[in-house]
Design a protein around this motif. Sequence first.
Motif, PDB file in Angstrom:
ATOM      1  N   ASN A  99      44.052  19.690  43.547  1.00  0.00           N
ATOM      2  CA  ASN A  99      44.600  18.517  44.252  1.00  0.00           C
ATOM      3  C   ASN A  99      44.469  18.611  45.764  1.00  0.00           C
ATOM      4  O   ASN A  99      45.123  17.858  46.487  1.00  0.00           O
ATOM      5  N   HIS A 100      43.638  19.513  46.269  1.00  0.00           N
ATOM      6  CA  HIS A 100      43.397  19.574  47.708  1.00  0.00           C
ATOM      7  C   HIS A 100      42.159  20.432  47.973  1.00  0.00           C
ATOM      8  O   HIS A 100      41.628  21.086  47.074  1.00  0.00           O
ATOM      9  N   HIS A 122      40.414  23.142  51.042  1.00  0.00           N
ATOM     10  CA  HIS A 122      40.475  23.877  52.306  1.00  0.00           C
ATOM     11  C   HIS A 122      39.047  24.129  52.768  1.00  0.00           C
ATOM     12  O   HIS A 122      38.165  24.454  51.963  1.00  0.00           O
ATOM     13  N   LYS A 169      35.228  12.469  53.386  1.00  0.00           N
ATOM     14  CA  LYS A 169      36.194  11.741  52.569  1.00  0.00           C
ATOM     15  C   LYS A 169      35.611  10.417  52.071  1.00  0.00           C
ATOM     16  O   LYS A 169      35.853  10.013  50.928  1.00  0.00           O
ATOM     17  N   TRP A 225      41.987  10.480  48.437  1.00  0.00           N
ATOM     18  CA  TRP A 225      42.580  11.305  49.483  1.00  0.00           C
ATOM     19  C   TRP A 225      43.764  10.594  50.127  1.00  0.00           C
ATOM     20  O   TRP A 225      43.818   9.370  50.167  1.00  0.00           O
ATOM     21  N   TYR A 256      44.834  14.229  57.458  1.00  0.00           N
ATOM     22  CA  TYR A 256      44.484  15.582  57.047  1.00  0.00           C
ATOM     23  C   TYR A 256      45.106  16.547  58.053  1.00  0.00           C
ATOM     24  O   TYR A 256      45.452  16.172  59.170  1.00  0.00           O
ATOM     25  N   ARG A 294      51.242  25.108  43.627  1.00  0.00           N
ATOM     26  CA  ARG A 294      50.899  23.737  43.240  1.00  0.00           C
ATOM     27  C   ARG A 294      52.148  22.868  43.104  1.00  0.00           C
ATOM     28  O   ARG A 294      53.246  23.355  42.883  1.00  0.00           O
ATOM     29  N   LYS A 316      56.359  20.475  51.511  1.00  0.00           N
ATOM     30  CA  LYS A 316      55.165  19.815  51.002  1.00  0.00           C
ATOM     31  C   LYS A 316      55.517  18.905  49.829  1.00  0.00           C
ATOM     32  O   LYS A 316      54.994  17.799  49.703  1.00  0.00           O
ATOM     33  N   TRP A 327      55.187  14.869  49.575  1.00  0.00           N
ATOM     34  CA  TRP A 327      54.464  14.287  48.444  1.00  0.00           C
ATOM     35  C   TRP A 327      55.321  13.227  47.760  1.00  0.00           C
ATOM     36  O   TRP A 327      54.851  12.151  47.400  1.00  0.00           O
TER      37      TRP A 327
END
Length: 274
Positions: free
Chosen positions: A33-34, A36, A60, A84, A88, A117, A237, A241
């Motif tokens: 889900n992301h 780096h 993106k 997305w 960011y 997660r 986080k 979310w």
Amino acid sequence: MLNELGQEVRAVLEELPRRYPALELGEYVIMPNHVHMILGVRGQPGNRAQHLGFYVGRFKGATAFLYGRMKREGRVPDIGEHLWLRDYWEDLVSSEQELRNYERYIRNNPRNWTRDRWGAVTQYALGEVELLNAPKRAFVASQEYDAAGLVPRRIELSQSGTPVPLPPDTALISTFASRQERAVLHRALARKQRIIHVCPQGIPRVEELSAGQRLALEEKRLLFISPQPHGSGLNKKVAAWCNEYVLRQAAEIWVGGISPNGMLAMMLRGLSDS
């Protein structure tokens, strides 16, 4: 192990330095889900491509286009309209040691996935799940504002079109975490409104609820949802979310006190721009 969409994301990312020679791609990892990545940008005065936002936008945009096409073809699960989030997170690597630390963090990200997660906001639920199908009115407010004399106000996120009044069966949705949000929750319970309570720290047990909340559950006017099990600790986080979910689900947004440079203000600006 990457699924088909993950493989397409990787292909787009690895193609960027070939299309834009000013860009260097360092360590990266594509997670469920992301993503780096470490990017190096060579200075090229007068060339727009030297800005980090330019490369992130290209990445993106291309991957979102592929996701839309694969979704229409039934090749990937439908995870929503947007692949997305609008923004960011970035950091300037200022030393060799910091670079090594980031590289190590990226390499170890899959190993830490189970711990780090956070999943679907609807993963855990208590109450009337059918409320998720109702039109939703969100209320959000920042933590530092007092609830005394609160008068919520509706905000306009777009200048196009005329707002359409929501039907009587609209559900109020919020994390109800700040003082003003909790004040609105008390009002909604007293007025027997339909409520979706998004809980970043996990849904409560029935014995922890107030009499008004228990009655609302019995009358199928209340739903608790959370990406985490009961008793989970506060995670910024996850809180972000959950607030993102609240705002994205709402057909209409009302606000109380909002910190000008806080998380909610950034999210609201992002919704307005999109």
